[in-house]
Design a protein around this motif. Structure first.
Motif, PDB file in Angstrom:
ATOM      1  N   ASP A 288     -10.361  18.724  11.385  1.00 40.66           N
ATOM      2  CA  ASP A 288      -9.970  17.856  10.211  1.00 40.66           C
ATOM      3  C   ASP A 288      -9.589  16.606  10.620  1.00 40.66           C
ATOM      4  O   ASP A 288      -9.799  15.399  10.021  1.00 40.66           O
ATOM      5  CB  ASP A 288      -8.309  18.357   9.987  1.00 40.66           C
ATOM      6  N   ALA A 289      -9.024  15.565  11.786  1.00 42.65           N
ATOM      7  CA  ALA A 289      -9.000  14.763  12.598  1.00 42.65           C
ATOM      8  C   ALA A 289      -9.986  13.775  12.627  1.00 42.65           C
ATOM      9  O   ALA A 289      -9.853  12.675  12.905  1.00 42.65           O
ATOM     10  CB  ALA A 289      -7.477  14.717  14.059  1.00 42.65           C
ATOM     11  N   PHE A 290     -11.596  15.002  12.387  1.00 43.60           N
ATOM     12  CA  PHE A 290     -12.516  13.427  13.240  1.00 43.60           C
ATOM     13  C   PHE A 290     -12.821  12.366  12.306  1.00 43.60           C
ATOM     14  O   PHE A 290     -13.175  11.778  13.055  1.00 43.60           O
ATOM     15  CB  PHE A 290     -13.533  14.462  13.332  1.00 43.60           C
ATOM     16  N   ALA A 291     -12.574  12.914  11.027  1.00 40.02           N
ATOM     17  CA  ALA A 291     -13.252  12.080   9.967  1.00 40.02           C
ATOM     18  C   ALA A 291     -12.382  10.656  10.330  1.00 40.02           C
ATOM     19  O   ALA A 291     -12.722   9.657   9.363  1.00 40.02           O
ATOM     20  CB  ALA A 291     -13.087  12.116   8.624  1.00 40.02           C
ATOM     21  N   ASP A 292     -10.738  10.314  10.333  1.00 38.15           N
ATOM     22  CA  ASP A 292     -10.496   9.731  10.906  1.00 38.15           C
ATOM     23  C   ASP A 292     -10.377   9.462  12.547  1.00 38.15           C
ATOM     24  O   ASP A 292      -9.811   8.467  12.659  1.00 38.15           O
ATOM     25  CB  ASP A 292      -8.424  10.370  10.445  1.00 38.15           C
ATOM     26  N   LEU A 293     -11.510   9.203  13.043  1.00 43.15           N
ATOM     27  CA  LEU A 293     -11.072   8.658  14.381  1.00 43.15           C
ATOM     28  C   LEU A 293     -11.734   7.222  14.810  1.00 43.15           C
ATOM     29  O   LEU A 293     -12.295   7.374  13.961  1.00 43.15           O
ATOM     30  CB  LEU A 293     -11.616   9.049  14.906  1.00 43.15           C
TER      31      LEU A 293
END
Length: 629
Positions: free
Chosen positions: A250-255
Motif C-alpha cells: 500500500d505504501a509503495f505508491a507514495d514513496l
C-alpha cells in the motif's frame, strides 16, 4: 476505357492498397500477456526496457527515463537526498570516487552523462535536470528512446512492427495504384490535350508514376514502432507479476525518490511499470519553466526568477532607432505647438471677462480647452523626445560589462516581411544570472549573437542598461548542457540498431551518425525564408548537399556539409572573407555566402544571385547551423 472507369479503377486500387496497409497494422498490434504470479524476483532486463514491454511495445514513455534515473541511484552511481518534506526539493549527490560506468548501456550512459554534466560540486537538484531548449529536449528523448528499443531488439524481446517482407509486399503492390492513377491521367491527356502538348503530358505522366511509387514506398517503410516476440511476451508476463507484487504494498505508491536508497532497484522498476506514482511525480526530465530557472553560477545551486520585458518599445533597440524616435517626437511636439497657436479663439458665452484689463482675445488664449490640450500634448512630446535623445546618447556611451551564466534564450521580436512571407527574428530574450540577486530581467540579444552561446554557458557581455541591448558577447566557459544535444558516438552494432529504430537507416546501409544524415538538417527552409523574406523550399541532393529554391523553382542557396579528413580540405578552401567570431570554432562570411567549422564538421552556405539579399543575416544563419551541429 472511358475516363470515368479509369478514375474509378484508380480510386479502387488506392483504396485496396490502403486496406492492405491497415490490415498489416492491425495484425501487427501487440497486447499485454497474462501476468505471471506475483513475485519479488527481479530479472536482468533494465527498467527502461521493462517500460517498453509494459507499454505494449509501442514506445518507451516518460517514465522510462525517470525509471533509469532511479535505477542508477539504486545501483549507487549517486545518492538521492530529500532535505525537507517536499520530494520535489530532493537533490542528487555524486560520489567523490565515481564507480566505473563501462558496463552501462548506451541509454544509461546518456542519463548518467546528463546528471554529471549538470552537477556543480557534485550536487544537482532533481528539478535542475529539465531542459531549457525544446529542440534539445526532443532530441535527447528521441535518442534515449531509440537506444532503449535497440537494446530490447538485441535481447530478442522486440522487433520492428512492419517487417522487411511486409515492407517489400507493400512497396510491390503500390505499383498497381500508381499505374492506375497514371493511366487515368493519361486518359485525360489523350482526350483533352492538344497534339503538340501530348509529348510533354506523357513525360509528366511518367514522372507522376515515379513520384507515386516513391510516396507509397516511403509510407510503407515508415517506422511504426515495435511489436512483441515470443521471448518478449514471456519476459513481459514475468514483469507484470513483479508489478502486481509491488502494487500489493500500500505504501509503495507514495514513496519519494529518496526512498531508492532503501528500496534499491525496486523503486526504479516500480516507476517503469507505473506503480511508483509519488516518485515519478517528483521527477521532471522535460522542459523547465522559463520564469523560474536553476542557476549554478558562483558554485552553488539556486533558483532565479526571470522577468521578460515586453511593453516598452525602447528595449533591445539600437541607438540610431532610439534617437530617430526622439526626433520624431520632437517634430510631433513642434507640429502640435504650431496647431495650438492657430486654433480658433472660442470662449464659452457664459464665461465673462475675469478682469477688465484683459480683452476677450487674451482671455480665450488662456481659457480655450482646445488650446490647453494641444499645448499640453506639444509639451509632452517635446520633453519626451528630448529625454529619449539624451538617454539614448548617454546609454550609447556608457556600456556596462556583465559576467554570468546564461539561463534562457528565446525569440522576442520579429520583423514582418509581408503578408505571404515569414518574419525574421531580430531580437531574442537573453536571461543571465550575474550572481548578485535571485531575480533578473532578460536583456535584448540581437539575432546575430543568438547562436554564440547556449543555456548553461558562462559569458561576458557588454550591454546598454537603458535600452537593455547586448552589444558584445564572449563565451568564457561552455556549460555542461551543451553535451546533451550533441550526437552520440557510432560504436558497435548497437548504434546501427538505434538508427534503424529511429527509421533513419535502411537495412544493409552503411552506419552513419544521425547528425550526418543530411546537410539540410542544420539549416531549415524556414530559417532561410526568414532571411530572404520569401517562402523557400529545400531539396536534398544526397546526404552532403542541399538546394534551397523559391516556390517557382529558382535556386537561391546551396548548402554543403562534410566531416572527417575530407572536411579539412574543404575548410582550407572555404575560410575566406570576413571572420565571424563566436560562432562554432571558426566562421567566415562574404557577400556570396559563409562557412563554419565546428568540431570535425564543416558547413558551407553559398548564396546564389536571388538569395544574396540574405547576406546581412549570415551571422544569424551561421549561428543557427552552429546550434544544430
Amino acid at each position: 476505357m472511358s475516363l470515368t472507369i479509369a478514375i474509378a479503377v484508380a480510386v479502387a486500387a488506392t483504396a485496396a492498397w490502403a486496406g492492405l496497409y491497415g490490415l498489416i497494422l492491425l495484425i501487427t498490434r501487440s497486447s499485454l500477456p497474462t501476468p505471471a504470479p506475483a513475485t519479488m524476483d527481479l530479472g536482468p532486463e533494465p527498467p527502461a526496457v521493462v517500460n517498453l514491454l509494459a507499454n505494449r511495445w509501442t514506445r518507451p514513455d516518460e517514465d522510462a527515463a525517470e525509471a533509469t534515473l532511479l535505477d542508477l541511484a539504486g545501483r549507487r552511481f549517486y545518492e538521492i537526498r530529500q532535505p525537507g518534506d517536499d520530494p520535489v526539493h530532493s537533490t542528487i549527490h555524486l560520489p567523490g570516487t565515481p564507480p566505473s560506468d563501462a558496463a552501462l548501456l548506451p541509454f544509461e550512459q546518456r542519463m548518467l552523462g546528463r546528471i554529471r554534466a549538470a552537477a556543480v560540486g557534485g550536487v544537482v537538484p532533481l528539478t535542475a535536470l529539465t531542459f531549457r531548449d525544446a529542440g534539445q529536449a526532443r532530441g535527447w528523448r528521441r535518442r534515449f528512446d531509440a537506444e532503449v528499443v535497440a537494446h530490447a531488439r538485441r535481447l530478442g524481446l522486440s522487433r520492428r512492427r512492419i517487417s522487411p517482407a511486409q515492407v517489400a509486399l507493400l512497396t510491390t503492390t503500390a505499383l498497381v495504384p500508381s499505374l492506375a492513377i497514371a493511366f487515368a491521367v493519361g486518359q485525360q491527356i489523350e482526350r483533352h490535350a492538344a497534339p503538340e502538348d501530348k509529348g510533354g503530358g506523357y513525360a509528366a505522366m511518367v514522372m507522376l508514376t515515379i513520384v507515386l511509387m516513391s510516396t507509397f514506398g516511403l509510407l510503407s517503410g515508415r517506422y511504426r514502432g515495435d511489436r512483441s516476440t515470443p521471448a518478449g511476451r514471456a519476459v513481459a508476463a514475468r514483469w507484470l507479476g513483479v508489478r502486481d507484487w509491488l502494487d500489493g504494498h500500500d505504501a509503495f505508491a507514495d514513496l519519494p525518490p529518496a526512498a531508492v536508497m532503501v528500496w534499491d532497484r525496486y523503486l526504479g522498476y516500480g516507476a517503469a511499470v507505473h506503480v511508483a506514482h509519488a516518485a515519478t511525480a517528483a521527477l521532471d526530465l522535460g522542459m523547465g519553466s522559463r520564469y523560474l530557472v536553476w542557476s549554478s553560477y558562483g558554485g552553488h545551486w539556486r533558483r532565479v526568477k526571470v522577468r521578460y520585458p515586453r511593453v516598452l518599445d525602447r528595449y533591445g533597440q539600437t541607438t540610431k532607432t532610439l534617437v530617430k524616435g526622439g526626433v520624431i517626437r520632437l517634430v510631433i511636439g513642434a507640429v502640435l505647438a504650431g496647431v495650438a497657436r492657430t486654433l480658433p479663439n472660442v470662449v464659452p458665452t457664459e464665461l465673462g471677462p475675469l478682469d477688465s484689463s484683459y480683452s476677450g482675445d487674451d482671455i480665450s488664449t488662456f481659457t480655450s480647452p482646445t488650446r490647453l490640450i494641444a499645448a499640453a500634448l506639444a509639451t509632452l512630446f517635446i520633453v519626451w523626445g528630448l529625454y529619449r535623445i539624451v538617454r539614448a546618447t548617454v546609454d550609447h556611451h556608457t556600456p556596462v560589462e556583465i559576467t554570468g551564466e546564461v539561463l534562457w534564450i528565446e525569440v522576442w521580436r520579429s520583423a514582418s516581411q509581408g503578408e505571404d512571407s515569414p518574419s525574421i527574428p531580430w531580437l531574442h530574450h537573453y536571461a543571465v544570472d550575474d550572481g548578485t540577486a535571485d531575480r533578473t530581467v532578460a536583456w535584448g540579444l540581437p539575432s546575430e549573437w543568438s547562436g554564440r552561446s547556449s543555456p548553461g554557458d558562462v559569458v561576458r557581455f557588454s550591454v546598454r542598461r537603458w535600452s537593455r541591448r547586448v552589444v558584445a558577447l564572449t563565451v568564457v566557459r561552455e556549460g555542461g548542457g551543451r553535451s546533451l544535444h550533441r550526437g552520440f558516438d557510432t560504436t558497435d552494432n548497437t548504434d546501427n540498431l538505434v538508427l534503424e529504430a529511429l527509421g533513419e537507416r535502411k537495412r544493409g546501409a552503411a552506419p552513419v551518425a544521425i547528425r550526418d544524415q543530411a546537410a539540410t538538417a542544420v539549416l531549415s527552409a524556414e530559417d532561410l525564408a526568414r532571411a530572404i523574406g520569401a517562402p523557400i523550399k529545400v531539396r536534398e541532393i544526397g546526404p552532403l548537399n542541399g538546394l534551397y529554391e523559391t516556390m517557382d523553382g529558382k535556386p537561391v542557396a546551396m548548402i554543403q556539409m562534410q566531416r572527417g579528413t575530407m572536411a579539412k580540405m574543404w575548410w582550407a578552401a572555404a575560410k575566406r572573407g570576413t571572420p565571424v567570431p563566436g560562432i562554432g570554432d571558426e566562421a567566415f562570411m562574404s557577400e556570396t555566402g559563409g562557412a563554419i567549422r565546428k568540431g570535425d564538421a564543416v558547413v558551407i552556405l553559398v548564396l546564389h544571385r536571388g538569395g544574396r539579399v540574405a547576406a546581412p543575416h549570415l551571422p544569424w544563419l551561421l549561428g543557427q547551423v552552429a546550434t544544430r551541429l
